[in-house]
Write a protein that holds these residues in place. Structure first.
Motif, PDB file in Angstrom:
ATOM      1  N   GLU A  29     143.816 -19.175  17.851  1.00 11.37           N
ATOM      2  CA  GLU A  29     143.080 -20.510  18.244  1.00 11.37           C
ATOM      3  C   GLU A  29     143.920 -21.503  18.319  1.00 11.37           C
ATOM      4  N   ALA A  30     144.597 -21.772  17.127  1.00 14.01           N
ATOM      5  CA  ALA A  30     145.431 -23.042  16.998  1.00 14.01           C
ATOM      6  C   ALA A  30     146.357 -22.827  18.289  1.00 14.01           C
ATOM      7  N   ASN A  77     147.578 -25.210  25.431  1.00 15.98           N
ATOM      8  CA  ASN A  77     146.504 -25.979  26.612  1.00 15.98           C
ATOM      9  C   ASN A  77     146.452 -27.316  26.303  1.00 15.98           C
ATOM     10  N   LYS A  78     146.766 -28.008  25.297  1.00 18.57           N
ATOM     11  CA  LYS A  78     146.778 -29.356  24.952  1.00 18.57           C
ATOM     12  C   LYS A  78     145.297 -29.738  24.832  1.00 18.57           C
TER      13      LYS A  78
END
Length: 522
Positions: free
Chosen positions: A505-506, A512-513
């Motif tokens: 997830e990180a 994707n900023k």
């Protein structure tokens, strides 16, 4: 809390004269019209506002807050009519659930912090970009980009922050009198640091280094090797965003140094169970040689330690550097708190509220929140302020409360207060010439990673706390109950107990900023 109705401004009266009226009748009409218009403009902006706190005790619990002299003076200075409430951060969820939300809500941290209960994402507050551009020239000039980003959501600014220009706030303290007796220079490297601690032990210092539970405020060595296992201490490695404790080489070196400190008695044998209260008590009693704390604690140490040990001297030194030249402690979030304007507030009132916050960074505001009211808490003698410092707990809490009301300002250190503080020049010099050159940058996320709530044992519970899985193994290795060489196995355990999901997830969020925070230098 009662909702406060917005008081509409009176309509401006025409000052025009009727045809055929004499000069004698025109002037009173013009004067009355002008007076009415002026009175209308003077009407204070009325709104309700909550300020955040982490304490359920203190000055605000002993007084009628809305009739308190500090609030009354604040209203006078800002031409406002406030209905004010101090709200514990832990109870903000109840406030949102009750739907009794003030016109302006204060919170600690970012726009998507847990305390905000998803209220920004749910559309409870208005975006402020245009209002700030039109009504807050001081803030638009002063607030750094990183702070605006921390109070933004989906590219829109929602919060008006208290911000930090220097996010490096923790420092390494040393008993200079002991260092002088040892005949050694201030340590600059980890090896020199260990040698000073060993000398202190030879000299009879009870705790050469101030260790404590979970290594909180005892992470000097983790910083030197740049392996702080904290919430905003992720880094990009081979296309993945991973915790810094994935650096096996530097993590094992850092743990080896701590084990050496433990084995040689350079910190308390019971450090893993030493509470923050006992840790501070040991420092104030003059039993600790080197320790870490917030720089602004210098006054505390320079007051209490010499009272316990005659001739004791305390100074701040550069934190010891590791093999890669890294040193210091975590970088703080770029905002300490922020305020959000309820979407139901009328546009004209919202504009005035923004002006209220813009005033907070003025010289007048700093003077009020720092020193209070002339003739009450300070006087001016020969052009210099003579401030009445608190002399007891109640007065200290009152001063702290006044500071709580100071929002939308640079919060690294109160430079105005430092001008009247005997240690002020020293503290400012340490901020500008020591802390500004150390500290560990990192990557964090706001809102928090969803995987953190799914896997709490693998998630960092706070900005300066390690995941339980990680800290448990660190303590065991320092105590010699597990081999430090097994650190790769610890990483694999972390991955299987939620770490893989956290990393995925990180990495996705970073690529994707989406709500990425950069602490310190990118």
């Amino acid at each position: 809390m009662k909702k406060v109705a917005v008081v509409a401004l009176a309509a401006a009266l025409s000052a025009g004269t009727m045809a055929g009226c004499s000069k004698g009748t025109t002037e009173p009409q013009q004067t009355a019209a002008a007076t009415a218009a002026m009175e209308a403009k003077k009407q204070p902006t009325k709104f309700s506002i909550s300020y955040p706190t982490t304490a359920n005790t203190g000055y605000h619990t002993r007084v009628d807050i809305n009739n308190d002299k500090w609030v009354k003076k604040l209203e006078e200075l800002t031409n406002t009519d406030l209905t004010l409430k101090i709200t514990e951060v832990s109870k903000m969820g109840l406030m949102f659930a009750s739907n009794d939300v003030p016109d302006v809500v204060g919170s600690l941290g970012t726009a998507t912090d847990k305390a905000m209960s998803g209220s920004v994402e749910a559309g409870m507050f208005m975006p402020l970009d245009d209002l700030l551009k039109q009504n807050a020239p001081n803030l638009m000039k002063m607030v750094p980009k990183e702070a605006w980003e921390a109070v933004s959501y989906n590219g829109k600014i929602y919060g008006i922050p208290n911000w930090l220009n220097n996010p490096s706030r923790r420092a390494t303290f040393i008993r200079t009198d002991l260092l002088e007796k040892a005949g050694l220079p201030a340590p600059k490297t980890v090896d020199e640091f260990l040698n000073v601690l060993r000398k202190f032990k030879e000299m009879g210092v009870k705790y050469p280094y101030g260790g404590r539970e979970t290594l909180k405020y005892a992470d000097t060595i983790l910083g030197a090797f740049d392996v702080l296992p904290y919430k905003e201490q992720f880094e990009l490695v081979n296309g993945q965003v991973v915790p810094k404790f994935f650096d096996v080489d530097n993590m094992t070196k850092a743990l080896s140094v701590y084990k050496t400190m433990y084995d040689e008695g350079l910190m308390a044998k019971e450090f893993a169970t030493t509470s923050s209260t006992d840790w501070l008590k040991n420092i104030r009693a003059g039993e600790v040689g080197i320790w870490s704390s917030n720089l602004v604690s210098l006054n505390d140490f320079r007051t209490n330690i010499p009272n316990a040990v005659k001739g004791a001297k305390v100074d701040v030194i550069s934190s010891p550097k590791g093999p890669d030249g890294k040193s210091g402690y975590l970088m703080y979030l770029p905002v300490t708190s922020a305020h959000y304007i309820n979407k139901n507030v009328k546009p004209e009132t919202a504009a005035e509220i923004v002006k209220y916050f813009d005033w907070m960074s003025s010289d007048e505001a700093y003077k009020f929140f720092t020193f209070g009211i002339e003739g009450d808490t300070y006087t001016v003698v020969d052009g210099k302020i003579k401030y009445k410092e608190p002399t007891n707990k109640e007065e200290q809490e009152e001063q702290d409360h006044r500071g709580t009301l100071h929002s939308a300002h640079e919060s690294t250190v109160n430079r105005l207060k430092m001008e009247t503080d005997p240690n002020g020049p020293y503290i400012l010099d340490a901020f500008d010439n020591i802390l500004a050159h150390e500290g560990l940058s990192g990557i964090g996320f706001a809102p928090d990673l969803e995987a953190n709530s799914k896997y709490p044992d693998a998630a960092s519970p706070g900005s300066d706390a390690a995941p339980k899985i990680i800290m448990d193994h660190m303590i065991k290795m320092i105590y010699g109950k597990e081999p430090i060489s097994d650190w790769p196995k610890v990483i694999e355990e972390y991955k299987t107990k939620g770490g893989n999901e956290i990393i995925k997830e990180a990495t996705d969020r970073y690529q994707n900023k989406k709500g990425v925070l950069f602490l310190g230098k990118k």
